[in-house]
Design a protein around this motif. Structure first.
Motif, PDB file in Angstrom:
ATOM      1  N   THR B 251       0.836  -1.194   0.000  1.00 22.20           N
ATOM      2  CA  THR B 251       0.000   0.000   0.000  1.00 22.20           C
ATOM      3  C   THR B 251       0.870   1.243   0.000  1.00 22.20           C
ATOM      4  O   THR B 251       2.096   1.165  -0.072  1.00 22.20           O
ATOM      5  CB  THR B 251      -0.972  -0.009   1.205  1.00 22.20           C
ATOM      6  OG1 THR B 251      -1.943   1.015   1.013  1.00 22.20           O
ATOM      7  CG2 THR B 251      -0.240   0.240   2.515  1.00 22.20           C
ATOM      8  N   GLY B 255      -3.257   4.971   0.219  1.00 20.47           N
ATOM      9  CA  GLY B 255      -4.029   3.803   0.615  1.00 20.47           C
ATOM     10  C   GLY B 255      -4.446   3.893   2.079  1.00 20.47           C
ATOM     11  O   GLY B 255      -5.599   3.648   2.435  1.00 20.47           O
ATOM     12  N   ASN B 258      -7.052   6.694   2.616  1.00 18.02           N
ATOM     13  CA  ASN B 258      -8.385   6.245   2.193  1.00 18.02           C
ATOM     14  C   ASN B 258      -9.009   5.313   3.217  1.00 18.02           C
ATOM     15  O   ASN B 258     -10.193   5.433   3.557  1.00 18.02           O
ATOM     16  CB  ASN B 258      -8.305   5.493   0.860  1.00 18.02           C
ATOM     17  CG  ASN B 258      -8.093   6.440  -0.304  1.00 18.02           C
ATOM     18  OD1 ASN B 258      -8.362   7.624  -0.184  1.00 18.02           O
ATOM     19  ND2 ASN B 258      -7.606   5.915  -1.413  1.00 18.02           N
ATOM     20  N   LEU B 259      -8.211   4.369   3.685  1.00 16.55           N
ATOM     21  CA  LEU B 259      -8.699   3.390   4.658  1.00 16.55           C
ATOM     22  C   LEU B 259      -9.211   4.083   5.916  1.00 16.55           C
ATOM     23  O   LEU B 259     -10.319   3.799   6.391  1.00 16.55           O
ATOM     24  CB  LEU B 259      -7.566   2.417   5.001  1.00 16.55           C
ATOM     25  CG  LEU B 259      -7.684   1.605   6.294  1.00 16.55           C
ATOM     26  CD1 LEU B 259      -8.870   0.648   6.226  1.00 16.55           C
ATOM     27  CD2 LEU B 259      -6.403   0.810   6.560  1.00 16.55           C
ATOM     28  N   LEU B 262     -12.432   6.149   5.465  1.00 18.40           N
ATOM     29  CA  LEU B 262     -13.596   5.274   5.362  1.00 18.40           C
ATOM     30  C   LEU B 262     -13.937   4.674   6.724  1.00 18.40           C
ATOM     31  O   LEU B 262     -15.112   4.633   7.131  1.00 18.40           O
ATOM     32  CB  LEU B 262     -13.287   4.165   4.348  1.00 18.40           C
ATOM     33  CG  LEU B 262     -14.477   3.490   3.675  1.00 18.40           C
ATOM     34  CD1 LEU B 262     -15.392   4.487   3.000  1.00 18.40           C
ATOM     35  CD2 LEU B 262     -13.975   2.471   2.648  1.00 18.40           C
ATOM     36  N   LYS B 266     -17.403   5.431   8.641  1.00 17.04           N
ATOM     37  CA  LYS B 266     -18.333   4.326   8.913  1.00 17.04           C
ATOM     38  C   LYS B 266     -18.564   4.153  10.415  1.00 17.04           C
ATOM     39  O   LYS B 266     -19.620   3.735  10.858  1.00 17.04           O
ATOM     40  CB  LYS B 266     -17.782   3.030   8.321  1.00 17.04           C
ATOM     41  CG  LYS B 266     -17.890   3.010   6.806  1.00 17.04           C
ATOM     42  CD  LYS B 266     -18.709   1.836   6.346  1.00 17.04           C
ATOM     43  CE  LYS B 266     -18.959   1.923   4.854  1.00 17.04           C
ATOM     44  NZ  LYS B 266     -19.681   0.747   4.356  1.00 17.04           N
TER      45      LYS B 266
END
Lengths: 570, 570
Positions: B251, B255, B258-259, B262, B266
């Motif tokens: 990654t 990466g 973004n992780l 998110l 969430k």
């Protein structure tokens, strides 16, 4: 908890990375797609075939041009390949591989990192000894079995959490590990502080905290908790270990047993028998199996023949261990082991061929009738508890021998078993000791014996045993502060060191009960691992040393000064 | 993971207990049902009304006979009531209580445990000081706010796990906390062993383990990990704390960003802005906000006015902090604070009314134009970095004052912010020091400066800041062993102490990156708590002491002997 967002699609292993798929993922349906895979070089052949491996599987790659040279790639080089998924010729399908119907036609290969040191190869047929595996655990973990164990462990713990949180509204609370010494407990590691002469202890379990949480209204608590015990002399123990720690208010022994049965059955879908699991008392376990953690895989039970003898003491016991007479005469090695166990428990042990001579024809005949005509027997006599424990140990190694020769019925299923009605106290060198821990409630039916016959008082403790391993235990706790102080006094524990705890009981603490499951042991039993080290990512070796980093280490004199301690020579 | 079994019905809070409902559960639809509730006595009135409380709510009970006497029940007695749900008269509805339309007509009341000690009442209007609350945490936890925080924390962590495990196939791996010292890291607690002179260190993070897991093929790792740092001198820190620790193979910086975006979005459904979050460089953060963890709640930025001055050194900087001129003359207290900060950073600070006198009319006018005509200004000059840091601290306390008087725009939303392009090194007393940790990768565009201008090399580190608090940080790691050894040498760290780690890189270790989120801090920001102590079940006080148990404590001379140490007097 909002569950709507999740599980709309299956979990993806390549999000947030620059690979498009894992090495275990490609099938015929992907033919024609451009893909990027990353993996270790597992195998090369003819400068044309390259097999790459990641933790999800193997994929064959093929090189159709001369621009890419793989002939000198060392095994375990980590590479990134870009290419197109192509079908293999039908007669070249590899049915052993999940990706065996396809291969990647490589158009770009990039070396991501080199290999300059490889202490052993990733080949099962040349698997190294444990010491070398632990010393280079970062390579050992690449073996598919280790990957499988770690991933199973993660998903098992996740299923446990989902059951507790989502179905039964438990709250996971993180409790401290730096705390004060537990009076009367196991040996705890100490941690010096910069306050001169003052140390934390590393908790051996969250016991006090979870009971204080009950007083605090967190009435359905759990935690997957790290615990510490300095027991480096016992084999297959770790200085730190993981337990699933649970406590509930307003519950009973039956409540906890129901909860754990449901939890285990939901977590290990289909692997465990239906509820209720078998339950026997500590006394039954001792008299039938000679242990408090019977292995029910083997259908072999002790027989009580005490009545055949006239004996002066109520502590006297005579038991036989019957076994298939086709085994014949015991091996020299087994006789030696029996002799060791006999000495350890200080009881008499009589082997089959000597029984008649020892007890006479009549009693010998009675024993044969009780034990079964097709059995040989080992007789033991002496202190009843020791007799049982002695035969229990013999049962274990004899069963292994009988199994090898097919002379015993073996149940291959997982056989969970509850043990209840433990004694509250055991006799220690300096008076009464606790059988479980000092916070365990006495059995209400035996309360009247507390002063007169404390050793005959049963407790509300329970253990759960799986195939001969204790995988968990707990108890209904004492919630009455006066009773708690009485028990502490009987155990000769200074209750002033637990004043915070007594105060908590006095603040209107609800009745409560709980349990702890040993996750390392549970995983080991379920994965059929020889040692708990096989289900731990980075275990210590048996004497508490870390083969990887060399810990524990010396510390500097500055550190000693800072913590106001001095290391002593020995 | 099998998700079918779960969530068929909502979580039940009374399974495995002898209550039928919680005290927050009963509604009109339950009228006529026989129920059993357990709870604490919150209030009694006229020997007829009994209000009981558990962690789910309050229920009013009513006694219609003379057999049950509640007149002498102390507050916080824990009771079990059996009765029938009845409607309240409409004019007696209590709309403040979720159960306010019903009451329980009691036919049996049982005292489960008495109260003999209650250091304070469970009344918000007489809430005790923190020291007393911590000393009796088992009572303090009964306050609804503490219940809410602990339950939110549990469910936040559960949502994080569901996201990582179920949606993105991460594997949670438990790594050891007893390990070897990290060279060049923070102060680590040491743990003596029975091996004379040898100590474990308690890990400050699972950093080495997670990188070795990458080498070992656990390519998507996370852990909600307990970490330890001996930093008892820093306020609002705990000797042990919890972090969400994440590492991925294959990654990049993007990466990981973004992780985490998110994951956070969430986990905190609706509370955070859409991706991408704002991102600024370390240099921008410093020059605009005077800190690497800007609080974007306040729209107030520093202005660079260095160009207005002729100056000999490239390190020189002149910045102003503009603020609404309606605030008027600064208070004596603020002037004092400004003076302290000025001394700390060894820079010149000029208050608004003195600027013209200090720099002359022309420059003063230019400053007013740059800063805005409606603003007053604080000017600082000197070493550029120190000037910014100085004004950054002033910005913080000035913003609080401006907010009180309504003289600043305040954004009440959660404002996450990424900081990138940190320097790889900072100048320390004895040469180069790491800005993040020694395993952080240099920015590939700056590799050519590594030897010539190491202080100008940026790293691939990133921090995430939420409303002025650093809630996480991480980096792309070095995967090349030669580069790793070079960096260790530059930092004057003995790489032989990390040979196991270097060996892991040399075994074909995949490129990887990761991050750690501080769970205590994150929860504190989200719950708007003043201190992380408010989101921890059993926190230590600021000097590392446990007000509950009194830990740390003295240890016995036997323990000292066993661990081959001697406590020194000071």
């Amino acid at each position: 908890i909002n569950t709507k967002e999740t599980n709309q699609k299956p979990a993806d292993s390549s999000t947030f990375t620059y690979r498009t798929h894992t090495c275990g993922e490609l099938r015929s349906e992907h033919i024609g797609q451009d893909v990027i895979l990353c993996g270790w070089v597992q195998y090369t052949r003819l400068s044309k075939f390259l097999l790459i491996r990641d933790s999800y599987g193997l994929t064959q790659c093929i090189i159709n041009n001369t621009l890419i040279d793989i002939s000198s790639l060392p095994l375990e080089t980590i590479v990134k390949v870009k290419g197109t998924v192509a079908p293999r010729p039908k007669d070249m399908y590899n049915h052993e591989m999940a990706t065996g119907e396809v291969e990647i036609v490589i158009n770009k290969l990039e070396i991501l990192n080199n290999v300059t040191k490889l202490p052993f190869n990733l080949r099962n047929y040349q698997k190294p000894k444990e010491q070398l595996r632990l010393q280079h655990r970062y390579i050992d973990l690449r073996f598919p079995e280790m990957q499988s164990v770690l991933r199973q462990r993660s998903s098992m713990l996740h299923r446990m959490r989902r059951f507790l949180v989502e179905e039964h509204n438990f709250v996971e609370v993180e409790t401290p590990t730096l705390f004060c010494r537990t009076p009367g407990g196991a040996r705890e590691f100490v941690v010096p502080t910069h306050h001169s002469g003052l140390f934390y202890s590393l908790v051996q379990s969250p016991q006090q905290f979870k009971q204080m949480l009950m007083a605090g209204g967190v009435d359905r608590y759990f935690q997957i908790a790290r615990c510490y015990r300095d027991e480096s002399t016992r084999p297959d123990r770790q200085p730190e270990f993981t337990q699933l720690d649970i406590e509930l208010s307003f519950t009973s022994l039956e409540g906890i047993i129901n909860l754990i049965e449901l939890l285990l059955r939901k977590t290990f879908d289909g692997k465990l028998p239906k509820s209720p699991f078998k339950t026997i008392t500590y006394k039954e376990a001792l008299e039938n199996y000679g242990t408090d953690k019977p292995n029910l895989k083997y259908d072999i039970k002790l027989k009580n023949v005490s009545n055949l003898f006239s004996h002066p003491s109520t502590d006297f016991g005579a038991f036989v261990l019957p076994y298939n007479n086709k085994l014949g005469k015991l091996s020299a090695k087994n006789r030696e082991k029996i002799n060791e166990v006999r000495k350890k428990y200080n009881v008499k042990v009589v082997l089959n061929e000597k029984i008649t001579k020892e007890v006479g024809h009549d009693i010998s005949n009675e024993i044969r009738i009780i034990a079964g005509e097709t059995n040989d027997n080992i007789l033991s006599m002496g202190d009843k508890e020791n007799v049982c424990l002695c035969l229990g140990e013999i049962r274990d190694f004899l069963a292994t021998d009988l199994k090898l020769k097919g002379l015993i019925n073996v149940n291959e299923n997982l056989e969970p078993l509850w043990i209840i009605d433990f004694p509250l106290f055991v006799k220690g060198e300096d008076g009464l000791e606790t059988c479980h821990h000092p916070f365990t409630a006495p059995h209400p039916d035996d309360l009247h014996l507390l002063d007169s016959e404390p050793l005959n008082v049963r407790s509300l403790a329970y253990d759960i045993v799986l195939n001969g391993h204790e995988i968990g235990g707990g108890s209904v706790r004492i919630h009455n502060s006066a009773l708690q102080e009485k028990i502490l006094n009987m155990l000769n524990i200074d209750s002033s060191k637990l004043s915070h705890f007594i105060n908590a009981l006095q603040s209107g603490c609800p009745p409560h009960a709980g349990i702890a499951l040993g996750i390392d042991r549970l995983m080991a039993v379920l994965c059929d691992a020889e040692s708990i080290r096989d289900v731990i990512a980075f275990p210590k070796s048996h004497d508490g040393r870390d083969p990887l980093s060399g810990a524990p280490n010396k510390i500097s004199s500055d550190d000693q000064k800072y913590y106001h301690i001095k290391c002593l020579e020995t």
